[in-house]
Design an enzyme around this catalytic site. Structure first.
Site, PDB file in Angstrom:
ATOM      1  N   HIS A 122       0.815  -1.218   0.000  1.00 53.75           N
ATOM      2  CA  HIS A 122       0.000   0.000   0.000  1.00 53.75           C
ATOM      3  C   HIS A 122       0.847   1.264   0.000  1.00 53.75           C
ATOM      4  CE1 HIS A 122      -3.542  -2.543   1.705  1.00 53.75           C
ATOM      5  NE2 HIS A 122      -3.331  -2.742   0.404  1.00 53.75           N
ATOM      6  N   CYS A 133       4.935  17.694 -11.564  1.00 55.09           N
ATOM      7  CA  CYS A 133       6.263  17.505 -12.182  1.00 55.09           C
ATOM      8  C   CYS A 133       6.970  16.254 -11.676  1.00 55.09           C
ATOM      9  CB  CYS A 133       7.144  18.732 -11.907  1.00 55.09           C
ATOM     10  SG  CYS A 133       7.621  18.939 -10.171  1.00 55.09           S
TER      11      CYS A 133
END
Ligand code: APR
Length: 243
Positions: A122, A133
């Site tokens: 997870h 970005c």
């Protein structure tokens, strides 16, 4: 503590050099991090929104401010330390007995304890990326930011590298976890209610000799365990010797 069962676990560990550990939030409760579904778990908190709704992809997109309020308040525990369970698993790996830890946890405590082969199904709160970005930021950056953390480079919202509800798991992590479990001689499952898939389904790939379940509460599926211990997992592992 059921010392007879701990002795049985010790023998299983002594007799194997190919053990895989599959864990969940119950492994970190003795480090002060609440689990999700116990009485005092995160999902039983009275919150403005149901916690399981907050840690979902659509909620993060729609309401990042509220997401981060809950996330920083309830899911980031920066000064949590590994407990005896994490430490002993790392020692057993160093001794060549534990081959991998497959964890649903996002706290990085197995690595902090020294474990090397850790598959984080997870994700991890220790890794955060700008959604625009892709720049990486550590947990401290998130901890120190006010409100919604934004990228100083491009102004994009930064997202924790944690698998939120509605998001898929990393395919390479799943593949490596399955390979380790398929090859294992012994599978030790600890501190998990086994109610969340696909994670809970990975234990079906185990075809080895001995399956051990160490969990305080009942689990949400059949495990065909050879040994079931309901004592606190940190206390249990503190009794185990690495031989
Ligand atoms: N020792 C042994 N068992 C423990 C301990 C302990 N010290 N503390 C808690 N437990 C047990 C509880 O009884 C419970 O059955 O650990 C289990 C934790 O279950 P959950 O709270 O459901 O946590 P987990 O199984 O990891 O949840 C899976 O659900 O919401 C998602 O992404 C989240 O990874 C999480 C996933």
């Amino acid at each position: 503590m059921d010392l007879e069962k701990v002795a049985e676990l010790q023998k299983i560990i002594d007799d194997s050099d190919n053990i895989v550990f599959f864990g969940g939030a119950g492994v970190s409760t003795e480090s002060g991090i609440p689990d999700f579904r116990s009485q005092d778990g995160l999902y039983n908190l009275k919150y403005a929104y149901p916690p399981e709704e907050i840690i979902s992809h659509s909620f993060f997109e729609a309401n990042p401010k509220e997401f981060y309020r809950f996330y920083k308040d309830k899911m980031l525990v920066p000064d949590a330390q590994p407990n005896a369970a994490h430490l002993k698993l790392a020692e057993l790996e160093a001794a060549g007995k534990v081959k991998a830890v497959v964890t649903q946890n996002i706290d990085g405590l197995h690595q902090k304890a020294g474990s090397k082969a850790v598959y984080e199904l997870h994700g991890s709160t220790l890794r955060n990326y700008c959604t625009r970005c892709g720049t990486y930021y550590d947990a401290k950056f998130i901890q120190d930011s006010e409100g919604v953390p934004v990228c100083p480079k491009c102004g994009g919202i930064i997202k924790p590298d944690v698998v939120l509800y509605e998001e898929g798991l990393d395919s390479r992590t799943i593949r490596r976890s399955i390979e380790a479990i398929e090859d294992a001689d012994v599978l030790i499952i600890g501190g998990t209610s086994l109610v969340v898939y696909p994670a809970a389904g990975l234990i079906d790939y185990f075809h080895g000799r001995k399956l051990v379940l160490i969990n305080k509460g009942a689990v949400g599926r059949e495990t065909r365990a050879d040994l079931v211990i309901t004592d606190p997992i940190g206390e249990v592992f503190s009794q185990i010797k690495v031989r």
